[in-house]
Design a protein around this motif. Structure first.
Motif, mmCIF file in Angstrom:
data_model
loop_
_atom_site.group_PDB
_atom_site.id
_atom_site.type_symbol
_atom_site.label_atom_id
_atom_site.label_comp_id
_atom_site.label_asym_id
_atom_site.label_seq_id
_atom_site.Cartn_x
_atom_site.Cartn_y
_atom_site.Cartn_z
ATOM 1 N N ASP A 63 34.345 40.331 -16.681
ATOM 2 C CA ASP A 63 33.409 40.696 -15.610
ATOM 3 C C ASP A 63 33.447 39.683 -14.462
ATOM 4 O OD1 ASP A 63 32.640 42.941 -16.949
ATOM 5 O OD2 ASP A 63 30.777 42.106 -17.743
ATOM 6 N N THR A 64 33.547 38.413 -14.805
ATOM 7 C CA THR A 64 33.630 37.372 -13.780
ATOM 8 C C THR A 64 34.905 37.518 -12.956
ATOM 9 O OG1 THR A 64 32.389 35.817 -15.163
ATOM 10 C CG2 THR A 64 33.714 34.883 -13.376
ATOM 11 N N CYS A 65 36.011 37.796 -13.638
ATOM 12 C CA CYS A 65 37.297 37.936 -12.944
ATOM 13 C C CYS A 65 37.331 39.198 -12.083
ATOM 14 C CB CYS A 65 38.436 37.941 -13.957
ATOM 15 S SG CYS A 65 38.607 36.372 -14.849
ATOM 16 N N LEU A 66 36.680 40.255 -12.535
ATOM 17 C CA LEU A 66 36.593 41.468 -11.722
ATOM 18 C C LEU A 66 35.763 41.208 -10.465
ATOM 19 C CD1 LEU A 66 36.080 44.190 -14.488
ATOM 20 C CD2 LEU A 66 38.103 43.870 -13.043
ATOM 21 N N PHE A 110 42.860 37.544 -9.636
ATOM 22 C CA PHE A 110 42.364 38.105 -10.894
ATOM 23 C C PHE A 110 43.147 37.546 -12.084
ATOM 24 C CE2 PHE A 110 42.878 41.376 -14.181
ATOM 25 C CZ PHE A 110 41.554 41.583 -14.555
ATOM 26 N N CYS A 111 44.476 37.546 -11.987
ATOM 27 C CA CYS A 111 45.312 37.063 -13.092
ATOM 28 C C CYS A 111 45.103 35.567 -13.339
ATOM 29 C CB CYS A 111 46.785 37.359 -12.813
ATOM 30 S SG CYS A 111 47.178 39.123 -12.765
ATOM 31 N N ASP A 112 44.945 34.790 -12.258
ATOM 32 C CA ASP A 112 44.647 33.367 -12.408
ATOM 33 C C ASP A 112 43.320 33.173 -13.142
ATOM 34 O OD1 ASP A 112 46.944 32.497 -11.182
ATOM 35 O OD2 ASP A 112 46.028 32.299 -9.195
ATOM 36 N N SER A 158 52.839 46.190 -6.836
ATOM 37 C CA SER A 158 52.515 47.553 -6.407
ATOM 38 C C SER A 158 51.036 47.717 -6.069
ATOM 39 C CB SER A 158 52.914 48.556 -7.494
ATOM 40 O OG SER A 158 52.248 48.256 -8.720
ATOM 41 N N SER A 159 50.287 46.635 -6.136
ATOM 42 C CA SER A 159 48.856 46.702 -5.863
ATOM 43 C C SER A 159 48.584 46.800 -4.358
ATOM 44 C CB SER A 159 48.157 45.454 -6.426
ATOM 45 O OG SER A 159 46.804 45.417 -6.045
ATOM 46 N N LYS A 160 47.477 47.433 -4.007
ATOM 47 C CA LYS A 160 47.076 47.502 -2.602
ATOM 48 C C LYS A 160 46.586 46.138 -2.109
ATOM 49 C CE LYS A 160 45.685 52.375 -2.854
ATOM 50 N NZ LYS A 160 44.554 53.337 -2.705
ATOM 51 N N ASN A 161 46.228 45.287 -3.049
ATOM 52 C CA ASN A 161 45.724 43.946 -2.710
ATOM 53 C C ASN A 161 46.430 42.908 -3.579
ATOM 54 O OD1 ASN A 161 43.164 44.640 -0.918
ATOM 55 N ND2 ASN A 161 43.148 46.032 -2.671
ATOM 56 N N PRO A 162 47.704 42.610 -3.283
ATOM 57 C CA PRO A 162 48.487 41.684 -4.120
ATOM 58 C C PRO A 162 47.845 40.310 -4.279
ATOM 59 C CG PRO A 162 49.914 42.828 -2.571
ATOM 60 C CD PRO A 162 48.511 43.139 -2.168
ATOM 61 N N ALA A 163 47.292 39.771 -3.195
ATOM 62 C CA ALA A 163 46.683 38.436 -3.263
ATOM 63 C C ALA A 163 45.455 38.455 -4.169
ATOM 64 C CB ALA A 163 46.306 37.961 -1.860
ATOM 65 N N ALA A 164 44.637 39.487 -4.037
ATOM 66 C CA ALA A 164 43.453 39.612 -4.893
ATOM 67 C C ALA A 164 43.853 39.804 -6.347
ATOM 68 C CB ALA A 164 42.590 40.781 -4.414
ATOM 69 N N CYS A 165 44.954 40.519 -6.556
ATOM 70 C CA CYS A 165 45.468 40.713 -7.918
ATOM 71 C C CYS A 165 45.861 39.374 -8.529
ATOM 72 C CB CYS A 165 46.667 41.667 -7.875
ATOM 73 S SG CYS A 165 47.456 41.935 -9.484
ATOM 74 N N GLN A 166 46.510 38.515 -7.762
ATOM 75 C CA GLN A 166 46.900 37.191 -8.258
ATOM 76 C C GLN A 166 45.666 36.351 -8.589
ATOM 77 O OE1 GLN A 166 49.834 36.271 -9.088
ATOM 78 N NE2 GLN A 166 51.172 37.763 -8.060
ATOM 79 N N ILE A 216 42.719 47.700 -11.687
ATOM 80 C CA ILE A 216 43.445 46.530 -12.158
ATOM 81 C C ILE A 216 43.107 46.293 -13.620
ATOM 82 C CG2 ILE A 216 41.659 44.847 -11.519
ATOM 83 C CD1 ILE A 216 43.975 42.996 -10.597
ATOM 84 N N VAL A 217 44.089 45.827 -14.384
ATOM 85 C CA VAL A 217 43.895 45.547 -15.812
ATOM 86 C C VAL A 217 44.490 44.188 -16.135
ATOM 87 C CG1 VAL A 217 43.898 47.979 -16.488
ATOM 88 C CG2 VAL A 217 46.057 46.715 -16.416
#
Length: 240
Positions: free
Chosen positions: A222-225, A210-212, A200-208, A185-186
């Motif tokens: 690092d905290t967001c990761l 991260f973006c939040d 297209s992420s395997k973890n859409p909710a986790a991706c959201q 993720i970037v």
């Protein structure tokens, strides 16, 4: 003289390699002139990059350093000018290398989308340093061979060009492919780019999540990761 040095002097005498060296000098100089000019006039570099973006944090802080920011811009312009002048091209290459090495490490550390281009700039900088090996070798901690290049007994010609330029294209392709799969993720260059990858992420909710964390809460990368990994683990545990 070693065989490697013989090949080096053959490349130095080859018109294709000479033109490639000129291309690298002009391309690297062209990358520094606008970047330096923006700093000299006091504008924020990469103004379109949000301040909450990991690299945006850096550019925002750098912009607020006053005359240090201007100093960097002046140094970049001087480096570009030195690269363009044949007599000072080695000095320009020596000045350019620490600049681009720092930028390259920075882009990888912040997962910036421009890592491919910066990596190629670093390789071009290394090529220019290798191109002037005959002048640099006197300050290197190695045993020195004869200083006058001998007449080459068996020129490699087209074979040398094929190996070098074919290898260069292979390295470029490897960089493009490798960086594409380098990170799970970037942050992207904007909030929209960050969220576009979630579909297209395997973890859409986790991706959201991260973006939040990046764009809504403005927390460090690092905290967001860590939050992203935690959200993935919660989903996995819930699924079980």
């Amino acid at each position: 003289m070693s065989r490697i040095e013989e090949i080096y002097y053959e490349a130095r005498a080859d018109l294709w390699f000479k033109r490639f060296a000129i291309f690298c000098r002009v391309a690297l100089a062209a990358s520094f002139i606008p970047a330096g000019y923006i700093k000299i006039i006091g504008e924020r570099f990469a103004a379109g990059l949000p301040a909450n973006n990991p690299l945006g944090h850096y550019f925002e802080a750098l912009h607020l350093t006053g005359y240090y920011y201007t100093f960097i811009g002046i140094a970049q312009i001087i480096t570009a000018i030195f690269l363009l002048i044949p007599r000072t091209s080695l000095l320009g290459a020596l000045m350019y290398f620490p600049f681009v090495l720092n930028i390259c490490v920075l882009t990888y550390a912040t997962r910036f989308d421009g890592t491919r281009g910066v990596t190629m700039m670093l390789l071009a900088s290394l090529f220019l340093l290798a191109w002037d090996y005959d002048r640099l070798k006197h300050v290197l901690p190695f045993k020195q061979s004869e200083s006058v290049p001998p007449a080459l007994k068996k020129p490699l010609g087209k074979r040398l060009r094929f190996v070098f330029f074919g290898g260069s294209f292979a390295v470029v392709a490897l960089i493009i492919a490798g960086t594409f799969y380098l990170y799970e993720i970037v942050p992207g260059n904007s909030e929209a780019e960050c969220r576009n990858q979630c579909a297209s992420s395997k973890n859409p909710a986790a991706c959201q999540v991260f973006c939040d964390c990046i764009y809504k809460q403005g927390k460090p990368l690092d905290t967001c990761l860590a939050n992203f990994d935690k959200a993935k683990n919660i989903r996995i545990s819930g699924g079980k």
